[in-house]
Scaffold this active site. Structure first.
Site, PDB file in Angstrom:
ATOM      1  N   GLY A   1       0.827  -1.217   0.000  1.00 17.33           N
ATOM      2  CA  GLY A   1       0.000   0.000   0.000  1.00 17.33           C
ATOM      3  C   GLY A   1       0.856   1.259   0.000  1.00 17.33           C
TER       4      GLY A   1
ATOM      5  CD  GLN B   1       1.291 -14.022  13.368  1.00 14.26           C
ATOM      6  OE1 GLN B   1       1.519 -14.722  12.405  1.00 14.26           O
ATOM      7  NE2 GLN B   1       0.067 -13.612  13.670  1.00 14.26           N
ATOM      8  NE  ARG B   2       1.661  -5.057  12.282  1.00 16.35           N
ATOM      9  CZ  ARG B   2       0.406  -4.658  12.009  1.00 16.35           C
ATOM     10  NH1 ARG B   2      -0.359  -5.404  11.231  1.00 16.35           N
ATOM     11  NH2 ARG B   2      -0.045  -3.533  12.474  1.00 16.35           N
TER      12      ARG B   2
ATOM     13  CG  HIS C   1      -1.956  -6.940  15.753  1.00 17.89           C
ATOM     14  ND1 HIS C   1      -3.255  -7.382  15.731  1.00 17.89           N
ATOM     15  CD2 HIS C   1      -1.811  -6.092  14.709  1.00 17.89           C
ATOM     16  CE1 HIS C   1      -3.882  -6.808  14.718  1.00 17.89           C
ATOM     17  NE2 HIS C   1      -3.039  -6.030  14.084  1.00 17.89           N
TER      18      HIS C   1
ATOM     19  CG  MET D   1      -1.418 -11.546  11.182  1.00 15.69           C
ATOM     20  SD  MET D   1      -0.686  -9.944  11.661  1.00 15.69           S
ATOM     21  CE  MET D   1      -2.045  -9.239  12.582  1.00 15.69           C
ATOM     22  N   GLY D   2      -0.618 -12.860   7.295  1.00 14.12           N
ATOM     23  CA  GLY D   2      -0.003 -13.054   5.972  1.00 14.12           C
ATOM     24  C   GLY D   2      -0.859 -12.582   4.809  1.00 14.12           C
TER      25      GLY D   2
ATOM     26  NE  ARG E   1      -8.192 -29.438  25.286  1.00 14.75           N
ATOM     27  CZ  ARG E   1      -8.148 -28.657  26.345  1.00 14.75           C
ATOM     28  NH1 ARG E   1      -7.139 -27.827  26.512  1.00 14.75           N
ATOM     29  NH2 ARG E   1      -9.115 -28.685  27.235  1.00 14.75           N
TER      30      ARG E   1
ATOM     31  CG  ASP F   1       1.566  -9.707   5.286  1.00 15.93           C
ATOM     32  OD1 ASP F   1       1.521 -10.181   6.434  1.00 15.93           O
ATOM     33  OD2 ASP F   1       0.819  -8.794   4.896  1.00 15.93           O
TER      34      ASP F   1
HETATM   35  O1  F6P Z   1       0.191  -6.585   6.304  1.00 16.14           O
HETATM   36  C1  F6P Z   1       0.581  -6.882   7.598  1.00 16.14           C
HETATM   37  C2  F6P Z   1      -0.584  -7.376   8.402  1.00 16.14           C
HETATM   38  O2  F6P Z   1      -0.132  -7.698   9.699  1.00 16.14           O
HETATM   39  C3  F6P Z   1      -1.349  -8.553   7.798  1.00 16.14           C
HETATM   40  O3  F6P Z   1      -0.683  -9.776   7.958  1.00 16.14           O
HETATM   41  C4  F6P Z   1      -2.674  -8.448   8.497  1.00 16.14           C
HETATM   42  O4  F6P Z   1      -3.726  -8.992   7.746  1.00 16.14           O
HETATM   43  C5  F6P Z   1      -2.857  -6.955   8.627  1.00 16.14           C
HETATM   44  O5  F6P Z   1      -1.565  -6.368   8.543  1.00 16.14           O
HETATM   45  C6  F6P Z   1      -3.496  -6.532   9.923  1.00 16.14           C
HETATM   46  O6  F6P Z   1      -3.700  -5.173   9.873  1.00 16.14           O
HETATM   47  P1  F6P Z   1      -4.152  -4.304  11.143  1.00 16.14           P
HETATM   48  O7  F6P Z   1      -2.945  -4.102  12.003  1.00 16.14           O
HETATM   49  O8  F6P Z   1      -4.632  -3.044  10.555  1.00 16.14           O
HETATM   50  O9  F6P Z   1      -5.202  -5.089  11.846  1.00 16.14           O
END
Ligand code: F6P
Length: 361
Positions: A117, A287-288, A285, A182-183, A175, A140
């Site tokens: 973006g 993962q971020r 999140h 994400m991705g 289980r 991603d």
């Molecule tokens: O593009 C990175 C990402 O973490 C995607 O994996 C996920 O779908 C999206 O951003 C989540 O966005 P937001 O932080 O706006 O919820």
């Protein structure tokens, strides 16, 4: 003497601060000035949100997650939602104002750190006459023109660590644990973490899945006296003949849909069809977040300094890229042409199949 401005756009990713650190230091070595625009393009619209960056300000940030400049994935400057006095929302194009302020502030180049973006926006500004250099960021890993984006390695490490932890609890309770990662429309995080984290099933957006096949794998585990299973589902995975689980946009000025929900769906189906106790969780999140791995730090530092060398060489409207382990550059226009998907013939996919992981097909 040059004057460079940096921005960080889109969802954050571990390594953003390392790029900022690298750009600031590489510019200072050259006697150039560096500024940072807060929250994407906000600094170009409001001078209070344009901050000068110095080695002192960026001290130690290469090791930290997030971005000291802030980021946003809402409100494209070409179509920005603005509330008028009557409380109505109007969409306005503020790109001319941004370009005018860019020139007025005397900048020579804008280093735009972002994913798909943000790079689309960078290309639009390049077409309006702003000299731009893109730096590819996203957990991603879905940018076509670079072998890797920074942030991905950290996200995969986080997801793999989570899978390692889930094994013991899944085993204790016999289980099935379903983990949604994400991705977006690419299955890189799911594939890499799923293989490394010992998943039994990995569902990728690139392979529409069949619930029968997923349940067969779980029953097969039972037959082989393995009474627990780990299922990794990419948020963009789709059942054969089904649709992406999409929560809509829901936020003003946001163009991309929020994905999520497929993990719960898969868990419910497994429970119904196999009778196994099944739980699902969304890593989201996590993962971020956190400190970038060594790989991401180094990649981000390399990208940042390569971007400054490009400014020096006068190579604009290009994105810095990793190609065959080396720094290179590609026109931003080419970099955003399509999103990078998992190659189904790749050795990673073969590795998954060869160690007995079900890919839902
Ligand atoms: O593009 C990175 C990402 O973490 C995607 O994996 C996920 O779908 C999206 O951003 C989540 O966005 P937001 O932080 O706006 O919820």
């Amino acid at each position: 003497m040059k004057k460079v401005v940096i921005s960080t756009g889109g969802g954050d990713a571990p390594g953003l601060n390392a790029v900022i650190y690298a750009v600031v230091h590489a510019c200072y070595r050259r006697g150039w000035e560096v500024y940072g625009s807060r929250s994407g393009y906000r600094g170009f619209l409001d001078y209070d949100d344009m901050v000068q960056l110095t080695p002192k300000i960026v001290e130690g940030i290469y090791a930290t997650g997030g971005t000291i400049l802030g980021s946003t994935n809402k409100g494209s400057p070409f179509n920005m939602p603005v509330e008028n006095l009557a409380g109505e929302i109007k969409y306005v194009d503020v790109s001319d104002k941004i370009l005018k302020n860019f020139k007025r502030m005397g900048f020579d180049c804008h280093i735009a750190i972002g994913g798909d973006g943000s790079l689309h926006l960078a290309q639009q500004f390049a077409e309006k006459g702003m000299p731009v250099i893109g730096v590819p960021k996203t957990i991603d890993n879905d940018l076509e023109a670079t072998d890797r984006t920074f942030g991905f390695d950290t996200a995969v490490s986080t997801a793999t660590e989570a899978l390692d932890k889930l094994h013991s609890t899944a085993k204790s309770h016999d289980r099935v644990m379903v983990v949604e990662v994400m991705g977006r429309d690419s299955g890189w995080i799911a594939l890499y973490s799923g293989i490394s984290g010992g998943a039994d099933v990995i569902l990728l957006p690139e392979i529409p899945f069949d619930m029968e096949k997923v349940c067969d794998k779980i029953s097969d585990n039972e037959l082989h006296e393995k009474h627990y299973s780990i299922v990794v589902v990419a948020e963009g995975a789709v059942e054969r003949g089904g649709k992406v689980f999409n929560k809509g946009s829901g936020e003003l000025g946001r163009e991309e849909a929020i994905l999520g929900g497929v993990g719960d769906y898969v868990a419910d189906e497994i429970r119904k069809r196999t009778g196994k106790d099944t739980r699902s969780l969304v890593l989201g999140h996590l993962q971020r977040g956190g400190s970038p791995t060594t790989f991401d730090r180094l990649l981000a530092l390399r990208f940042g300094t390569a971007a400054v060398r490009m400014v020096e060489a006068g190579i604009f409207n290009h994105m810095v890229a990793l190609a065959a382990s080396q720094m290179s550059s590609v026109p931003i226009k080419e970099a955003i042409r399509s999103r990078k998907k998992v190659n189904l013939e790749s050795d990673k996919v073969l590795t998954a199949r060869n160690v007995g992981i079900c890919l839902g097909d």
